[in-house]
Write a protein that holds these residues in place. Structure first.
Motif, short mmCIF file in Angstrom:
data_model
loop_
_atom_site.label_atom_id
_atom_site.label_comp_id
_atom_site.label_asym_id
_atom_site.label_seq_id
_atom_site.Cartn_x
_atom_site.Cartn_y
_atom_site.Cartn_z
N UNK A 91 21.95 49.89 20.63
CA UNK A 91 22.30 49.72 22.04
C UNK A 91 21.43 48.64 22.67
N UNK A 92 22.03 47.91 23.61
CA UNK A 92 21.26 47.00 24.42
C UNK A 92 20.54 47.74 25.53
N UNK A 93 19.76 46.98 26.31
CA UNK A 93 18.94 47.60 27.36
C UNK A 93 19.75 47.87 28.63
N UNK A 94 20.92 47.31 28.72
CA UNK A 94 21.77 47.52 29.89
C UNK A 94 21.65 46.40 30.90
N UNK A 95 22.75 46.10 31.56
CA UNK A 95 22.76 45.10 32.62
C UNK A 95 23.54 45.66 33.81
N UNK A 96 22.99 45.49 34.99
CA UNK A 96 23.60 46.07 36.19
C UNK A 96 24.73 45.19 36.69
#
Length: 123
Positions: A113-118
């Motif tokens: 998984x990536x770290x996430x982007x808002x």
């Protein structure tokens, strides 16, 4: 061993567009499916779109006809083109990759998984 780095999130007005990118790097033998998931505050993580190494795609019902997933296998990168954005698309978007990890023998399957982007859709 394998890292996923996302980019392209931000603030956009309703009806606008954004393009997310996710690049995988590290001990990659090959990548099977790559996809995008999202999680809004107080809600469970849900599928947005997924694409196989052969190019087959699947979309969540709420984004069909508005979002398009694509990938560049040579760059180990997956993209998400988001059009006609709505307020309910506001969430943290996560990249996912099903990777055959190399660097040793035998290679083995693992999920990353990536770290996430808002992504925020608001006027």
């Amino acid at each position: 061993q394998v890292q996923l780095v996302e980019s392209g999130g931000g603030l956009v007005q309703p009806g606008g567009s954004l393009r997310l990118s996710c690049a995988a790097s590290g001990r990659i033998f090959s990548i099977n499916a790559m996809g995008w998931y999202r999680q809004a505050p107080g809600k469970e993580r849900e599928l947005v779109a997924v694409i196989t190494s052969g190019g087959s795609t699947n979309y969540g019902d709420s984004v069909k006809g508005r979002f398009t997933i694509s990938r560049d296998n040579a760059k180990n990168t997956v993209y998400l083109q988001m059009n006609m954005l709505k307020a309910e698309d506001t969430a943290v978007y996560y990249c996912n990759a099903a990777v055959l990890v190399g660097g040793g023998w035998p290679p083995y399957n693992s999920d990353y998984w990536g770290q996430g982007t808002q992504v925020t859709v608001s006027s």
